[in-house]
Write an enzyme that holds these catalytic residues in place. Structure first.
Site, mmCIF file in Angstrom:
data_model
loop_
_atom_site.group_PDB
_atom_site.id
_atom_site.type_symbol
_atom_site.label_atom_id
_atom_site.label_comp_id
_atom_site.label_asym_id
_atom_site.label_seq_id
_atom_site.Cartn_x
_atom_site.Cartn_y
_atom_site.Cartn_z
ATOM 1 N N SER A 1 -0.305 4.482 4.728
ATOM 2 C CA SER A 1 -1.639 3.656 4.623
ATOM 3 C C SER A 1 -1.777 2.830 5.845
ATOM 4 C CB SER A 1 -1.589 2.920 3.129
ATOM 5 O OG SER A 1 -0.587 1.562 3.685
ATOM 6 N N GLY A 2 -0.513 2.535 6.552
ATOM 7 C CA GLY A 2 -0.771 1.877 7.909
ATOM 8 C C GLY A 2 -0.100 0.354 7.693
ATOM 9 N N LYS A 3 0.684 0.086 6.737
ATOM 10 C CA LYS A 3 1.258 -1.262 6.632
ATOM 11 C C LYS A 3 2.120 -1.416 7.915
ATOM 12 C CE LYS A 3 3.440 -0.120 3.025
ATOM 13 N NZ LYS A 3 3.077 1.161 2.901
ATOM 14 N N SER A 4 3.097 -0.655 8.215
ATOM 15 C CA SER A 4 3.800 -1.076 9.220
ATOM 16 C C SER A 4 3.276 -1.025 10.849
ATOM 17 C CB SER A 4 5.083 0.032 9.412
ATOM 18 O OG SER A 4 5.702 0.128 8.354
ATOM 19 N N SER B 1 5.946 -1.868 -2.085
ATOM 20 C CA SER B 1 6.022 -2.827 -3.478
ATOM 21 C C SER B 1 4.946 -2.211 -4.596
ATOM 22 C CB SER B 1 5.640 -4.163 -3.044
ATOM 23 O OG SER B 1 4.504 -4.134 -2.027
ATOM 24 N N GLY C 1 0.867 -1.162 -0.105
ATOM 25 C CA GLY C 1 0.120 -0.034 0.094
ATOM 26 C C GLY C 1 0.713 1.170 -0.108
ATOM 27 N N LEU C 2 0.261 2.389 -0.085
ATOM 28 C CA LEU C 2 1.034 3.571 -0.293
ATOM 29 C C LEU C 2 1.808 3.811 1.230
ATOM 30 C CD1 LEU C 2 -1.834 5.859 -1.777
ATOM 31 C CD2 LEU C 2 0.503 5.084 -2.945
ATOM 32 N N SER C 3 2.574 4.890 1.168
ATOM 33 C CA SER C 3 3.275 5.122 2.315
ATOM 34 C C SER C 3 2.205 5.957 3.198
ATOM 35 C CB SER C 3 4.306 6.391 2.060
ATOM 36 O OG SER C 3 5.128 6.706 2.946
#
Length: 203
Positions: A36-39, A106, A32-34
């Protein structure tokens, strides 16, 4: 690839690992975008699975660039290589029966497809999680001030602004973080793992 190397099969079988560790190795690929909440989701998911006594490890985009991928930049070729390496590393973790959690922008679909293909080749589960949030939302969050710098032209090849992001077409899990909080995101992913038999529901 060098012609004078041979892949050595170990004496420990995949079935033996699964039986002893009581779980199936799998890669959870958050994209997902920077901002977006991934980390944030990856960290919470790792902690939750560890509390369930599951063998898990998190590979984070920024952290990997301090070591394994510190020689790579952010141009398209470097991004391709960044994800290629992570795909290979996460496959090794999954092969060890670990729940490998990756959190990387990615941005290119072909790179994510490559990661999936090398898992498929070794019969290892690959779960793509689209951590989705509108550009307006991630720009408002912007915890590192990167979008502001990208808009000002201070950062080149910034995903979502001056470089493309190719959203997943058929992710196993789609989470809109503008509407879903971290706890619910973790619950959704964990339930998917349980439903597919990758982990058991009890600790």
């Amino acid at each position: 690839m060098a012609s004078n190397i041979t892949f050595h099969e170990g004496t420990v079988s995949s079935d033996e690992r699964v039986k002893l560790l009581k779980q199936q190795g799998v890669t959870i690929w958050l994209t997902g975008l920077s901002a977006s909440g991934k980390s944030t989701i990856a960290c919470a998911l790792e902690q939750h699975l560890l509390h369930l006594h599951r063998f898990t490890y998190r590979l984070d985009g920024d952290n990997i660039r301090f070591g394994l991928n510190k020689d790579l930049g952010f141009d398209e070729k470097s991004r391709n290589e960044n994800i290629r390496r992570i795909g290979e590393v996460s496959k090794l973790f999954a092969n060890s029966c670990c729940v490998a959690i990756t959190a990387f922008i990615s941005p290119y679909r072909a790179d994510r497809d490559f990661a999936r293909q090398i898992h498929d080749k070794d019969s290892l589960p690959f779960v793509e999680v689209f951590v989705d949030a509108p550009l307006s939302v991630v720009e408002q969050r912007d915890p590192k001030g990167l979008y502001k710098k990208a808009r000002a032209g201070e950062i080149k090849d910034f995903t979502g602004i001056s470089a493309p992001y190719e959203a997943p077409e058929k992710p196993e899990i789609h989470i809109n973080t503008a509407e879903t909080d971290v706890a619910e995101s973790v619950r959704i992913i964990t339930q998917y793992l349980v439903n597919h038999g990758y982990i058991s529901e009890t600790s």
